[in-house]
Design a protein around this motif. Structure first.
Motif, PDB file in Angstrom:
ATOM      1  N   ARG A 123      14.083  19.857  63.066  1.00  0.00           N
ATOM      2  CA  ARG A 123      13.723  19.115  64.282  1.00  0.00           C
ATOM      3  C   ARG A 123      12.683  18.044  63.953  1.00  0.00           C
ATOM      4  O   ARG A 123      12.718  16.935  64.479  1.00  0.00           O
ATOM      5  N   LYS A 124      11.773  18.421  63.051  1.00  0.00           N
ATOM      6  CA  LYS A 124      10.736  17.472  62.627  1.00  0.00           C
ATOM      7  C   LYS A 124      11.381  16.297  61.869  1.00  0.00           C
ATOM      8  O   LYS A 124      10.994  15.134  62.065  1.00  0.00           O
ATOM      9  N   ALA A 125      12.363  16.606  61.014  1.00  0.00           N
ATOM     10  CA  ALA A 125      13.033  15.546  60.244  1.00  0.00           C
ATOM     11  C   ALA A 125      13.718  14.554  61.180  1.00  0.00           C
ATOM     12  O   ALA A 125      13.713  13.336  60.937  1.00  0.00           O
ATOM     13  N   ILE A 126      14.278  15.053  62.255  1.00  0.00           N
ATOM     14  CA  ILE A 126      14.953  14.182  63.235  1.00  0.00           C
ATOM     15  C   ILE A 126      13.919  13.333  63.978  1.00  0.00           C
ATOM     16  O   ILE A 126      14.114  12.115  64.159  1.00  0.00           O
ATOM     17  N   ALA A 127      12.820  13.971  64.379  1.00  0.00           N
ATOM     18  CA  ALA A 127      11.765  13.212  65.076  1.00  0.00           C
ATOM     19  C   ALA A 127      11.219  12.105  64.173  1.00  0.00           C
ATOM     20  O   ALA A 127      10.943  10.983  64.633  1.00  0.00           O
ATOM     21  N   PRO A 141       9.498  16.725  68.716  1.00  0.00           N
ATOM     22  CA  PRO A 141      10.430  17.671  68.076  1.00  0.00           C
ATOM     23  C   PRO A 141      10.834  18.810  69.017  1.00  0.00           C
ATOM     24  O   PRO A 141      11.966  19.296  68.942  1.00  0.00           O
ATOM     25  N   ALA A 142       9.944  19.199  69.916  1.00  0.00           N
ATOM     26  CA  ALA A 142      10.258  20.305  70.834  1.00  0.00           C
ATOM     27  C   ALA A 142      11.337  19.935  71.850  1.00  0.00           C
ATOM     28  O   ALA A 142      11.914  20.805  72.498  1.00  0.00           O
ATOM     29  N   ALA A 143      11.595  18.634  72.007  1.00  0.00           N
ATOM     30  CA  ALA A 143      12.646  18.195  72.938  1.00  0.00           C
ATOM     31  C   ALA A 143      14.012  18.141  72.257  1.00  0.00           C
ATOM     32  O   ALA A 143      15.027  17.904  72.903  1.00  0.00           O
ATOM     33  N   ILE A 144      14.024  18.373  70.923  1.00  0.00           N
ATOM     34  CA  ILE A 144      15.259  18.248  70.143  1.00  0.00           C
ATOM     35  C   ILE A 144      15.920  19.617  69.979  1.00  0.00           C
ATOM     36  O   ILE A 144      15.285  20.574  69.545  1.00  0.00           O
ATOM     37  N   PHE A 145      17.193  19.696  70.324  1.00  0.00           N
ATOM     38  CA  PHE A 145      17.969  20.922  70.160  1.00  0.00           C
ATOM     39  C   PHE A 145      19.080  20.648  69.154  1.00  0.00           C
ATOM     40  O   PHE A 145      19.915  19.768  69.363  1.00  0.00           O
ATOM     41  N   ILE A 146      19.096  21.424  68.084  1.00  0.00           N
ATOM     42  CA  ILE A 146      20.120  21.239  67.060  1.00  0.00           C
ATOM     43  C   ILE A 146      21.351  22.064  67.418  1.00  0.00           C
ATOM     44  O   ILE A 146      21.230  23.196  67.879  1.00  0.00           O
ATOM     45  N   SER A 147      22.501  21.490  67.198  1.00  0.00           N
ATOM     46  CA  SER A 147      23.740  22.165  67.557  1.00  0.00           C
ATOM     47  C   SER A 147      24.824  21.854  66.534  1.00  0.00           C
ATOM     48  O   SER A 147      24.556  21.264  65.492  1.00  0.00           O
ATOM     49  N   ASP A 148      26.045  22.260  66.831  1.00  0.00           N
ATOM     50  CA  ASP A 148      27.146  22.093  65.882  1.00  0.00           C
ATOM     51  C   ASP A 148      28.018  20.887  66.178  1.00  0.00           C
ATOM     52  O   ASP A 148      28.940  20.593  65.421  1.00  0.00           O
ATOM     53  N   GLY A 149      27.751  20.181  67.279  1.00  0.00           N
ATOM     54  CA  GLY A 149      28.565  19.009  67.555  1.00  0.00           C
ATOM     55  C   GLY A 149      28.209  18.378  68.890  1.00  0.00           C
ATOM     56  O   GLY A 149      27.875  19.084  69.843  1.00  0.00           O
ATOM     57  N   ALA A 150      28.279  17.053  68.934  1.00  0.00           N
ATOM     58  CA  ALA A 150      28.021  16.360  70.194  1.00  0.00           C
ATOM     59  C   ALA A 150      29.089  16.733  71.224  1.00  0.00           C
ATOM     60  O   ALA A 150      28.841  16.750  72.423  1.00  0.00           O
ATOM     61  N   LYS A 151      30.285  17.059  70.725  1.00  0.00           N
ATOM     62  CA  LYS A 151      31.353  17.489  71.628  1.00  0.00           C
ATOM     63  C   LYS A 151      30.968  18.795  72.319  1.00  0.00           C
ATOM     64  O   LYS A 151      31.122  18.932  73.532  1.00  0.00           O
ATOM     65  N   THR A 181      20.623  17.167  70.294  1.00  0.00           N
ATOM     66  CA  THR A 181      20.552  16.701  71.661  1.00  0.00           C
ATOM     67  C   THR A 181      19.088  16.677  72.086  1.00  0.00           C
ATOM     68  O   THR A 181      18.363  17.633  71.821  1.00  0.00           O
ATOM     69  N   VAL A 182      18.683  15.568  72.675  1.00  0.00           N
ATOM     70  CA  VAL A 182      17.292  15.444  73.121  1.00  0.00           C
ATOM     71  C   VAL A 182      17.254  15.636  74.636  1.00  0.00           C
ATOM     72  O   VAL A 182      17.906  14.900  75.382  1.00  0.00           O
ATOM     73  N   VAL A 183      16.525  16.665  75.060  1.00  0.00           N
ATOM     74  CA  VAL A 183      16.350  16.918  76.497  1.00  0.00           C
ATOM     75  C   VAL A 183      14.850  16.857  76.782  1.00  0.00           C
ATOM     76  O   VAL A 183      14.119  17.830  76.566  1.00  0.00           O
TER      77      VAL A 183
END
Lengths: 400, 400
Positions: free
Chosen positions: A84-88, A100-110, A252-254
């Motif tokens: 998450r930090k790498a993405i931020a 970074p706390a707003a970032i959720f890692i997942s397996d696909g945008a779909k 996904t950023v929420v």
């Protein structure tokens, strides 16, 4: 007896790419001599292998899973802190601040653009562009949500703008766009954010192709626009950025700013709800994939990815030049891997699909598969090999 | 303004393991001298690394992703044929016939048991055991479906049986059970299948712990029972079978026999609906994970996994022996990695949690976290190291 979700009866039966595959198969069977000449510029799948850094990181991560001391079991459903930090940090290098706390890692945008509909009750009005990535329509149809359309046309360069007379609770935007390749500039995106803030709507912003943007004036994230954190969720993916279509990693950023009032007056946070949803129905992206993905977001890793993207851009240039030469109207191809053009000879898109397959053995994607407004348009992708793309354009040139 | 899914307000706030982590953290902070003596037998996470075959297969698959010729992009959303076939072969070796086309590969049984609720409208009655894996309750609460409970008690060995007076549309069963470790025998499971067929219900059968079964008389799949394909969906996972908690691979069997009538008289197939759901909202499990998982299902791969499981079984035996010696009632521990016992000294489970942490620095899972009927029970898992488990049992022995 269980009552089934009858909304599924309203989902259109044949998925676009299944129909394409069927027609290609029929062609191959009826034209065995031509089968090996088929060039596929249809589905948006990458063809270059994973980059050197990613392969190294994957091997490292696999080795770490072989030893008790470094073995990783269940991870946080939201993704590891390091990823998450790498993405931020990647956002920050593009001048955008994301927690970074707003970032959720997942397996696909779909997965995420589909699953996010769960957070909304079914009596919302959902605004989607036409043409559109079919998943937005299908997932909301499964819920029984009301979908209204906004028109993408040649006149607006397939970039529909907000209309104050139209009231929508949820708005899907995708830029650079799939299927059209068109990209909103900052001013246009600001108009959307202003509309959403004024109407208290939520924008679901699909940014899966942001890495293809070269034009410095085009926003690579909706959060480049002031106020977007109060109205927008952003979906990103490494599928096209790093060739992860078979490796699976998205984020996904929420933002925590996204709060709305429930009917009982309580304040509900979309961030908290998505967190609860993912914690309850997801167990996180594989550790080894997250470990490798973090490498992508480093400067070195991203430089390698941009080399691959440059390869695809060259294909896009070849396609665009051919279309220009033929005076065929098109959009995309510059800040996007997709080129969207008007079918020549007034053909409809499935007719053109068959024509192109029959006469040039090129497989593309008929615009009709993306909505009413696509029925005279056609999509080619730049994800092929140089030689194949060049050969396809040679045939195209000769055909028209 | 978007209307949010207000059912989320009814989902219980604190997830069990978050509360456990919080209490442990408080204890560590207030007892810094004892912090390094804590032994965790709470969460059900494996501790042994991935097996040799799996590590080899992962490296092979990673290498194949480094080269254009063998690079794999988008795969089928349902999983690769080779992996579905490997699973069907594994079923066959256990004497059960499953069509590979009925098998859907996914990233976790938690994802699939959660997402499957989408196929059912929200006016169903859902029957779940108490105590229960919280995900079944939370996911149906998110939908607003009506949940009714069946009691697991010492009297029925925590294996509730069907009651003809209770009408349920959807029934969750988990065997070997999480959290109790209790397992249905064939006769008991047949009673459930008979009930479902008679009442036209669907059984959602969570079989994630089937690999721990040693007793030849216990069914390892609900499809060992005649008629089950007309009424049951089965969820399986490699998390505990092969130590994939951080690697993520699961599979769900949705037989084509599962058809129901819609309100307009149309026939709806759960298999077709799940296929549509997964095709629309999921992009498949990573290729490299599927490649390695297929290795698990070979005889050699499964033999390695059983070696690891044997290691955990030894831990279960140590725990069970200690409980027997102390005359504490318990279930599980033989065909399951979980041991479920009555809290000594008439304690309630959270009270016992604190007591055990304070006095023996052992972390377990309070039964109350799994439902009303768990409030005087406690779960220990066999996933620790031998030395740690032995040390924990020594302390337990001394304490009581």
């Amino acid at each position: 007896m269980p009552k089934l979700n009858e909304n599924y009866q309203n989902v259109k039966d044949s998925y676009l790419f299944a129909e394409i595959a069927r027609r290609v198969k029929v062609y191959e069977e009826t034209h065995p001599d031509k089968a090996d000449q088929i060039i596929r510029l249809g589905i948006g799948d990458v063809t270059l292998p994973l980059t050197k850094s990613v392969i190294e990181a994957l091997h490292e991560a696999v080795d770490s899973q072989a030893v008790s001391e470094t073995f990783m079991g269940y991870g946080p459903e939201q993704g590891y802190e390091f990823a998450r930090k790498a993405i931020a940090d990647y956002y920050a290098r593009n001048g955008i601040e994301v927690d970074p706390a707003a970032i959720f890692i997942s397996d696909g945008a779909k997965s995420d653009t589909g699953n996010i509909t769960e957070l909304f009750s079914n009596d919302n009005v959902v605004l989607v562009p036409d043409p559109v990535y079919p998943v937005y329509v299908d997932t909301n149809t499964m819920d029984g949500k009301k979908i209204i359309y906004m028109n993408g046309t040649e006149e607006n360069d397939f970039l529909p703008m907000p209309d104050d007379k139209v009231k929508a609770d949820i708005i899907y935007l995708c830029s650079p766009n799939n299927p059209t390749g068109a990209s909103y500039n900052k001013e246009q995106l600001k108009a959307w954010v202003d509309y959403a803030l004024k109407n208290d709507s939520v924008i679901l912003y699909d940014s899966a192709y942001e890495a293809f943007i070269t034009d410095q004036d085009l926003p690579r994230s909706i959060y480049a626009i002031e106020g977007a954190k109060e109205c927008a969720i952003e979906f990103c993916s490494l599928s096209k950025t790093a060739g992860f279509t078979g490796t699976r990693f998205s984020y996904t950023v929420v933002p925590t700013e996204l709060v709305f009032t429930a009917s009982n007056g309580a304040t509900l946070s979309l961030h908290d709800m998505w967190n609860r949803r993912q914690s309850t129905k997801f167990n996180g992206t594989p550790y080894i994939i997250q470990y490798a993905a973090a490498r992508v977001f480093t400067e070195e890793g991203m430089a390698e990815c941009q080399q691959n993207i440059e390869y695809y851009r060259e294909n896009a240039r070849m396609i665009a030049e051919t279309l220009k030469k033929k005076n065929i109207w098109f959009t995309g191809g510059v800040n996007s891997p997709y080129i969207w053009f008007k079918c020549p000879k007034e053909m409809e898109s499935w007719e053109f699909f068959d024509y192109l397959l029959e006469n040039a053995q090129i497989v593309g994607t008929p615009g009709a598969g993306f909505g009413e407004n696509g029925k005279n348009y056609f999509r080619l992708t730049s994800f092929g090999k140089h030689e194949k793309t060049a050969e396809a354009m040679k045939r195209f040139d000769e055909l028209f």
